[in-house]
Design an enzyme around this catalytic site. Structure first.
Site, PDB file in Angstrom:
ATOM      1  CG  LEU A  63      -2.033  -1.086   1.143  1.00  0.00           C
ATOM      2  CD1 LEU A  63      -2.556  -1.399   2.530  1.00  0.00           C
ATOM      3  CD2 LEU A  63      -3.174  -0.650   0.228  1.00  0.00           C
ATOM      4  CG  PHE A  85      -7.100  -4.782  10.072  1.00  0.00           C
ATOM      5  CD1 PHE A  85      -7.364  -4.698  11.428  1.00  0.00           C
ATOM      6  CD2 PHE A  85      -8.101  -5.231   9.225  1.00  0.00           C
ATOM      7  CE1 PHE A  85      -8.603  -5.052  11.934  1.00  0.00           C
ATOM      8  CE2 PHE A  85      -9.344  -5.583   9.724  1.00  0.00           C
ATOM      9  CZ  PHE A  85      -9.592  -5.495  11.078  1.00  0.00           C
ATOM     10  CB  SER A 129      -3.472   1.434  19.700  1.00  0.00           C
ATOM     11  OG  SER A 129      -2.879   0.990  20.887  1.00  0.00           O
ATOM     12  CE1 TYR A 154       1.467   0.282  15.808  1.00  0.00           C
ATOM     13  CE2 TYR A 154       1.276   0.499  18.194  1.00  0.00           C
ATOM     14  CZ  TYR A 154       0.758   0.070  16.987  1.00  0.00           C
ATOM     15  OH  TYR A 154      -0.466  -0.555  16.956  1.00  0.00           O
ATOM     16  CE  LYS A 158      -1.909   1.721  14.803  1.00  0.00           C
ATOM     17  NZ  LYS A 158      -2.438   1.287  13.495  1.00  0.00           N
ATOM     18  CG  ASP A 303       6.040  -1.823  29.842  1.00  0.00           C
ATOM     19  OD1 ASP A 303       5.801  -1.558  28.651  1.00  0.00           O
ATOM     20  OD2 ASP A 303       6.491  -2.914  30.230  1.00  0.00           O
TER      21      ASP A 303
HETATM   22  N1  NAD Z   1      -2.170  -6.628  17.821  1.00  0.00           N
HETATM   23  C1  NAD Z   1      -2.281  -5.628  18.701  1.00  0.00           C
HETATM   24  O1  NAD Z   1      -1.975  -5.796  19.884  1.00  0.00           O
HETATM   25  C2  NAD Z   1      -2.809  -4.270  18.266  1.00  0.00           C
HETATM   26  C3  NAD Z   1      -3.234  -3.352  19.237  1.00  0.00           C
HETATM   27  C4  NAD Z   1      -3.701  -2.095  18.834  1.00  0.00           C
HETATM   28  C5  NAD Z   1      -3.749  -1.781  17.473  1.00  0.00           C
HETATM   29  N2  NAD Z   1      -3.312  -2.694  16.545  1.00  0.00           N
HETATM   30  C6  NAD Z   1      -3.349  -2.330  15.118  1.00  0.00           C
HETATM   31  O2  NAD Z   1      -4.212  -3.244  14.452  1.00  0.00           O
HETATM   32  C7  NAD Z   1      -3.771  -3.437  13.113  1.00  0.00           C
HETATM   33  C8  NAD Z   1      -3.629  -4.928  12.852  1.00  0.00           C
HETATM   34  O3  NAD Z   1      -2.754  -5.484  13.815  1.00  0.00           O
HETATM   35  P1  NAD Z   1      -2.354  -7.021  13.775  1.00  0.00           P
HETATM   36  O4  NAD Z   1      -1.981  -7.392  15.164  1.00  0.00           O
HETATM   37  O5  NAD Z   1      -3.377  -7.803  13.059  1.00  0.00           O
HETATM   38  O6  NAD Z   1      -1.012  -6.920  12.925  1.00  0.00           O
HETATM   39  P2  NAD Z   1      -0.436  -7.907  11.806  1.00  0.00           P
HETATM   40  O7  NAD Z   1       0.977  -7.531  11.581  1.00  0.00           O
HETATM   41  O8  NAD Z   1      -0.734  -9.332  12.151  1.00  0.00           O
HETATM   42  O9  NAD Z   1      -1.309  -7.513  10.518  1.00  0.00           O
HETATM   43  C9  NAD Z   1      -0.999  -6.420   9.690  1.00  0.00           C
HETATM   44  C10 NAD Z   1      -1.013  -6.917   8.259  1.00  0.00           C
HETATM   45  O10 NAD Z   1      -0.741  -5.815   7.397  1.00  0.00           O
HETATM   46  C11 NAD Z   1       0.163  -6.220   6.394  1.00  0.00           C
HETATM   47  N3  NAD Z   1       0.870  -5.010   5.937  1.00  0.00           N
HETATM   48  C12 NAD Z   1       1.714  -4.220   6.669  1.00  0.00           C
HETATM   49  N4  NAD Z   1       2.157  -3.198   5.904  1.00  0.00           N
HETATM   50  C13 NAD Z   1       1.576  -3.321   4.686  1.00  0.00           C
HETATM   51  C14 NAD Z   1       1.626  -2.581   3.467  1.00  0.00           C
HETATM   52  N5  NAD Z   1       2.416  -1.508   3.346  1.00  0.00           N
HETATM   53  N6  NAD Z   1       0.888  -2.998   2.420  1.00  0.00           N
HETATM   54  C15 NAD Z   1       0.095  -4.104   2.513  1.00  0.00           C
HETATM   55  N7  NAD Z   1       0.012  -4.845   3.626  1.00  0.00           N
HETATM   56  C16 NAD Z   1       0.745  -4.462   4.704  1.00  0.00           C
HETATM   57  C17 NAD Z   1       1.048  -7.275   7.054  1.00  0.00           C
HETATM   58  O11 NAD Z   1       1.631  -8.177   6.128  1.00  0.00           O
HETATM   59  C18 NAD Z   1       0.052  -7.978   7.977  1.00  0.00           C
HETATM   60  O12 NAD Z   1      -0.559  -9.092   7.340  1.00  0.00           O
HETATM   61  C19 NAD Z   1      -2.486  -2.639  12.984  1.00  0.00           C
HETATM   62  O13 NAD Z   1      -2.798  -1.386  12.414  1.00  0.00           O
HETATM   63  C20 NAD Z   1      -2.028  -2.480  14.412  1.00  0.00           C
HETATM   64  O14 NAD Z   1      -1.229  -1.331  14.569  1.00  0.00           O
HETATM   65  C21 NAD Z   1      -2.863  -3.933  16.918  1.00  0.00           C
END
Ligand code: NAD
Length: 342
Positions: A63, A85, A129, A154, A158, A303
């Site tokens: 992207l 996501f 988040s 990071y 957000k 933390d």
């Molecule tokens: N897991 C957590 O604890 C948590 C908490 C708060 C917010 N979030 C947010 O939720 C979202 C999803 O988190 P997750 O845990 O599923 O992460 P994840 O890394 O498992 O999923 C993110 C996906 O995005 C894809 N990706 C990253 N950059 C990309 C790009 N430039 N083009 C296309 N695809 C791309 C990755 O390959 C991955 O499959 C993220 O935005 C993360 O910041 C996660």
């Protein structure tokens, strides 16, 4: 009545994205996934297919490629909503490589919003988040708690991301958006077909616990036993990833049905219950029957002491609430860990 609308899910092969694709397909949505596989694998597509009986459309794309994003929307003029996501999410790595994080988390957001602005009418859900609150002054945390200065690049992506969406919605009224502020997603799908696949050493507590239980890690370090909490360890709000996934579907439906009160809204997505690190360990030991090796070490810089959500707004406005207990989430995380190690 089943929806037939086409929804773009960016990062749809990742941890939370894949569970959300399952819930969208269960509700009858047609899903197109974009993912560059930077933190996921194509096998996830097979897991989604085994659960739902349907393979979502998938385009491998980065992207950060603005021209590719434009071409995608030109080829799919019938996309009614986007759940975004895709992002980089490792807090420590973001401190080492801030520009990678600002490029991946901000540029991709802007390119998608530019396309949605040009479409006129569209719906957008953003993965935010609870890190935006930092150490909140009052617990549980409501959406009106002030956003604190981010502790990492990071976290800053957000905060900036939310501001970009708010500013855009402010002038482009056809764009309706919701930021979901996730607390701590854990667990795996009950079918054990999809789950979390952390690369390298897990940064989050639960995958570290399950890997330690599985013998992949020798010992869990509990960072800080002297916090001002009942047992001295940090408190967080752990939400089952399937509950979180369902929150995306109801948020999207709110926008598609025009039930939103403003064209940009923010919701906390958590359980409303805080659990300490020692309580999480106890939950693991009780559902797995394994004794976990751990030791209490110094606090980790950055933390916070405690964070858990006030979910009243999401309960009332979205008609959504988290259903799973910590033990249920932990049981699914352990079942998943055992599956991927077998
Ligand atoms: N897991 C957590 O604890 C948590 C908490 C708060 C917010 N979030 C947010 O939720 C979202 C999803 O988190 P997750 O845990 O599923 O992460 P994840 O890394 O498992 O999923 C993110 C996906 O995005 C894809 N990706 C990253 N950059 C990309 C790009 N430039 N083009 C296309 N695809 C791309 C990755 O390959 C991955 O499959 C993220 O935005 C993360 O910041 C996660």
């Amino acid at each position: 009545m089943a929806e037939k609308k086409k929804i773009l899910v960016t990062g749809g092969l990742g941890f939370i994205g894949s569970h959300t694709v399952v819930e969208l397909q269960h509700e009858g949505f047609e899903v197109v996934i974009i993912d560059n596989l930077s933190n996921s694998s194509l096998e996830v597509l097979e897991g989604i297919t085994r659960i739902t009986g349907k393979t979502p459309a998938f385009e491998k794309m980065d992207l950060r490629d603005k021209a590719a994003v434009s071409a995608f929307f030109a080829n799919h003029p019938d996309v009614s909503g986007v759940i975004h996501f895709a992002a980089s999410k490792a807090v420590g790595e973001s401190v080492e490589q801030p520009l990678l994080y600002y490029e991946n988390n901000i540029n991709t957001l802007i390119y998608i919003l530019q396309e949605l602005r040009d479409k006129g009418e569209s719906c957008f859900i953003f993965s935010s988040s609870c890190t935006v609150y930092g150490q909140a002054d009052e617990l549980p945390i409501t959406e009106s708690a002030p956003v604190k200065k981010a502790e990492s690049p990071y976290g800053n992506t957000k905060q900036i991301g939310e501001e970009i969406i708010a500013d855009t919605c402010n002038v482009h009224h056809g764009l309706k958006a919701i930021s979901l502020r996730y607390f701590n997603p854990i667990g795996a799908h009950p079918t054990v077909e999809i789950g979390e696949l952390p690369l390298g050493v897990p940064q989050n507590l639960v995958p570290f616990i399950t890997q330690t239980g599985a013998g992949v890690r020798k010992e869990l370090s509990v960072f800080g036993g002297d916090y001002p909490t009942p047992d001295g360890t940090g408190i967080r709000d752990y939400i089952h990833v399937v509950d979180l996934a369902k929150a995306h579907v109801v948020a999207l439906q709110r926008l598609l049905h025009g039930d939103n009160k403003e064209n940009y809204e923010v919701f906390n997505v958590g359980t409303g219950t805080g659990s300490s690190v020692l309580e999480v360990i106890k939950s693991f030991e009780s559902v797995s029957g394994e004794k976990l090796h751990y030791k209490i070490v110094d606090r980790r810089p950055g933390d916070i002491t405690a964070a858990y959500a006030d979910t009243t707004k999401a309960n009332r406005e979205l008609g959504w609430e988290a259903k799973s207990t910590l033990d249920e989430a932990m049981r699914s995380a352990w079942a998943w860990e055992k599956k991927i190690r077998s």
